[in-house]
Design a protein around this motif. Sequence first.
Motif, mmCIF file in Angstrom:
data_model
loop_
_atom_site.group_PDB
_atom_site.id
_atom_site.type_symbol
_atom_site.label_atom_id
_atom_site.label_comp_id
_atom_site.label_asym_id
_atom_site.label_seq_id
_atom_site.Cartn_x
_atom_site.Cartn_y
_atom_site.Cartn_z
ATOM 1 N N ASP A 1 0.799 -1.226 0.000
ATOM 2 C CA ASP A 1 0.000 0.000 0.000
ATOM 3 C C ASP A 1 0.831 1.276 0.000
ATOM 4 N N ASN A 2 2.150 1.170 -0.249
ATOM 5 C CA ASN A 2 3.059 2.321 -0.400
ATOM 6 C C ASN A 2 3.123 3.173 0.865
ATOM 7 N N THR A 3 2.861 2.583 2.014
ATOM 8 C CA THR A 3 2.963 3.327 3.261
ATOM 9 C C THR A 3 4.333 3.106 3.891
ATOM 10 N N CYS A 4 4.679 3.995 4.811
ATOM 11 C CA CYS A 4 5.964 3.933 5.500
ATOM 12 C C CYS A 4 5.704 3.960 7.008
ATOM 13 N N LYS A 5 6.494 3.136 7.713
ATOM 14 C CA LYS A 5 6.471 3.188 9.177
ATOM 15 C C LYS A 5 7.911 3.163 9.674
ATOM 16 N N ILE A 6 8.137 3.808 10.787
ATOM 17 C CA ILE A 6 9.484 3.995 11.319
ATOM 18 C C ILE A 6 9.506 3.472 12.752
ATOM 19 N N PHE A 7 10.551 2.641 13.037
ATOM 20 C CA PHE A 7 10.793 2.138 14.383
ATOM 21 C C PHE A 7 12.181 2.585 14.827
ATOM 22 N N GLU A 8 12.313 2.746 16.129
ATOM 23 C CA GLU A 8 13.609 3.111 16.700
ATOM 24 C C GLU A 8 14.054 1.997 17.638
ATOM 25 N N PRO A 9 15.180 1.353 17.344
ATOM 26 C CA PRO A 9 15.675 0.309 18.257
ATOM 27 C C PRO A 9 16.129 0.931 19.582
ATOM 28 N N PRO A 10 15.865 0.267 20.692
ATOM 29 C CA PRO A 10 16.317 0.812 21.981
ATOM 30 C C PRO A 10 17.836 0.693 22.135
ATOM 31 N N ILE A 11 18.416 1.626 22.854
ATOM 32 C CA ILE A 11 19.850 1.637 23.155
ATOM 33 C C ILE A 11 19.992 1.518 24.659
ATOM 34 N N GLU A 12 20.691 0.498 25.100
ATOM 35 C CA GLU A 12 20.805 0.244 26.528
ATOM 36 C C GLU A 12 21.637 1.318 27.206
ATOM 37 N N ASN A 13 21.248 1.607 28.419
ATOM 38 C CA ASN A 13 21.968 2.560 29.280
ATOM 39 C C ASN A 13 22.145 3.922 28.610
ATOM 40 N N SER A 14 21.171 4.328 27.767
ATOM 41 C CA SER A 14 21.261 5.642 27.116
ATOM 42 C C SER A 14 20.045 6.503 27.381
ATOM 43 N N GLY A 15 19.026 5.899 27.984
ATOM 44 C CA GLY A 15 17.801 6.654 28.212
ATOM 45 C C GLY A 15 16.855 6.645 27.026
ATOM 46 N N ILE A 16 17.251 6.011 25.910
ATOM 47 C CA ILE A 16 16.409 5.932 24.712
ATOM 48 C C ILE A 16 15.694 4.599 24.758
ATOM 49 N N ILE A 17 14.379 4.655 24.965
ATOM 50 C CA ILE A 17 13.608 3.416 25.122
ATOM 51 C C ILE A 17 13.199 2.822 23.787
ATOM 52 N N GLY A 18 13.263 3.605 22.712
ATOM 53 C CA GLY A 18 12.922 3.114 21.381
ATOM 54 C C GLY A 18 11.439 2.868 21.232
ATOM 55 N N GLY A 19 11.078 2.135 20.173
ATOM 56 C CA GLY A 19 9.680 1.818 19.913
ATOM 57 C C GLY A 19 9.196 2.420 18.604
ATOM 58 N N LYS A 20 7.885 2.547 18.470
ATOM 59 C CA LYS A 20 7.301 3.070 17.228
ATOM 60 C C LYS A 20 7.507 4.582 17.176
ATOM 61 N N TYR A 21 8.132 5.025 16.075
ATOM 62 C CA TYR A 21 8.323 6.465 15.862
ATOM 63 C C TYR A 21 7.236 7.048 14.950
ATOM 64 N N LEU A 22 6.795 6.262 13.953
ATOM 65 C CA LEU A 22 5.759 6.712 13.015
ATOM 66 C C LEU A 22 4.931 5.512 12.620
ATOM 67 N N LYS A 23 3.611 5.649 12.716
ATOM 68 C CA LYS A 23 2.731 4.583 12.284
ATOM 69 C C LYS A 23 2.653 4.547 10.758
ATOM 70 N N SER A 24 2.039 3.511 10.216
ATOM 71 C CA SER A 24 1.960 3.351 8.759
ATOM 72 C C SER A 24 1.157 4.492 8.151
ATOM 73 N N SER A 25 1.809 5.249 7.338
ATOM 74 C CA SER A 25 1.155 6.399 6.676
ATOM 75 C C SER A 25 1.938 6.736 5.423
ATOM 76 N N LEU A 26 1.265 7.500 4.547
ATOM 77 C CA LEU A 26 1.905 7.961 3.313
ATOM 78 C C LEU A 26 2.741 9.194 3.615
#
Length: 700
Positions: free
Chosen positions: A444-469
């Motif tokens: 469906d030509n949509t894009c979604k963005i995830f961020e991998p978590p980085i340990e001991n950095s305070g960045i918990i990661g997760g979904k950055y952008l849901k599926s959208s054009l």
Amino acid sequence: MAGLPKLPGLTFTDPTLTSYHLSQTFNVCNGYKIPKSSFVGVGNRELDSHSVKYVTSTDPIRYDPSLTYGKTKDVPLQMFKPHYALYDQKCLTFKAFFKQGVVESPNEYYRVRHVNIIYFLEDDTITVMEPKTPNSGIDQGRLLKRHKIPKYEDGEFWHWKDLAVGKNIVFYGIVFHMVDCDVFTREYMASQGLIMADAEQLPPDPYTQNRLLHSQQNNFTKTPSADDKFRRFLEYDGKILKFKAIWDDRDSEYGDIRKYEVLYFLADDTIAVKEIHTKNDGRDPYSQLLRKTKLPKIWTDRPDNFPSIYLEFSDDEVTEYYQPKDLRVGETIFVLGRKMLLYDCDNFTRNYFKKALCMEQGVAIDISEKPKPPPEKKIPPHDGIGSLEDSLQNTLTFMPKPPRKDVVKQILNANKYLRYEMKMEDIHPEDSIRRFVLFYSLADNTCKIFEPPIENSGIIGGKYLKSSLLAKPNSNPLDPDYYSPIDFYIGAVITVFQQRFIITGADLYVYRYMQANSSKFPCEVIENIRNYMFNQGHLKDDIDRQVIDSQEDIKKVERAAIGKELEYTKTEMDRCLERFNIAPIGDDPQYPTELVKEELVMPEHNVPPFGIQPVNNECAYPITTPPIGSLACKNEAQRIATTEYDTEEEKIKKYYDKVLREHKHICENPPVEEPPKEEDCLIKERKAKCVKFADEKCEC
């Protein structure tokens, strides 16, 4: 006594002096000043200047040259003419006119009256004379008696210096416009330094012109027409010129385009107009708009005093009626004030104009109304609620429908994603270590963005952008341009809702997808991803496979070169084949070097055209080949041995080597029979080469 002081009692006066006025030096005669030859001083005393005491020898006035030189002849004095005698009976004459208003008259609103203005030079008096016009009914003649006419209320009078051609002058509230003067007036004015303008034309009196026109018309007599009405009736009865016309009345309220039929009767030159009614047109079914009558060409041409309330037009009031030459397709006619366009006519009318009048009627005009284009649909701006496709679909139909989706594309590309690694543009130092994974859905030509978590950095990661054009920046909000795989390559900068990302990597599936669909991607994008995969070491298997393929190609080239280097000696079999014009199997392009089940030896001969019988090319030693065994029927050991050591080219080469060895054995070791005689061979060769024509005998 002159030396006495001026004291009371010491002053003495002359009792003879009774008049102390100053004597005048001119005498007035008939209003003109005439100088006196001699005069006295106060009290009739002689002036001291008249005494001899004031006479000197050098006085040119008192000196009398006759005392010295004798008497001379007297010069006669020039005759003096007074002003009234010099300009007696000399007048300045100007032609002029003035307008006189006429009230309560239906025939005229004003009159133009011509006059002569006469200026008497002897006493500066003026008179106005009007020439008499016969039967005018006006008391003409002297309009203004001779006298000095005041110019202003301060006592100033009109003078000849105030008169000029083309000038307006006012006598007692009446404005006179001077248009011309006589020759004496022009010469006199020029001698005084005043140049008169060119003469103007006197305007005519409209009432007089109208009476003159009527008097001239009454002198003409009308000659009856030579047209024979009875003959025209017998010749043209029932012959009608039919025209189709339309009246565009859309300018008026509730107006419309209405169709009519104009009928011109050749028998009496009358015209009738019929209205064409359609079914359910909502109009009263009147049969005719205009009954059969003569139609005036200029319907407004009538006299001003014509009593149109109770009297109809006659031939005296109408100057011209419509004739057949005035009715042409494409022309506009006036039917008593209605503008009608003639757009077509029947065949009889066209033939009549062509044969009788030598005129061609125009092509019929298409009056059908073209459908108006539908108004342009204006798409309202997106309100931000829901997707752009849903909002746009709600504006297309009254009942909202969901937007259509490419179901086939979704089925074929279900769960297929192109993954890219990204990083943020360095805006804040703490964002430099963050990494993101972009998933591009091929379904469906949509894009979604995830961020991998980085340990001991305070960045918990997760979904950055849901599926959208993802829309590109600076694109049309109503028709946005979305990101596609051709925009994703190593080093590309993409904008996700005003946040800029840089693509730093991709997985191997992206490169495989580009290889399978190379026509969808630019060469630069494919080359960019290939270089990245090569640097990452993901293309080792491809490189090894390509090395093996190149080695096999080298072996094939070497094996093909081995047979070319050997010198081939002709055998008896080759000579036999040459004798019968049979080419070897490997040299014939029609029979490629591959396994076939037909006979390998194919005869070749050149057949002359036209009337030649087929040639008998039967060989004395027929060659047969055994059937080729199928590789599928071999046992497992043979199959493994052949597939492991021999390639397809080697199998074909071995087969043909075996066939050639058998042929060579047959030719070198013929069967044990009595060899044929030489004569029999010649006879057989002649039979093989015997050609029979249609008109000739068999010749070799």
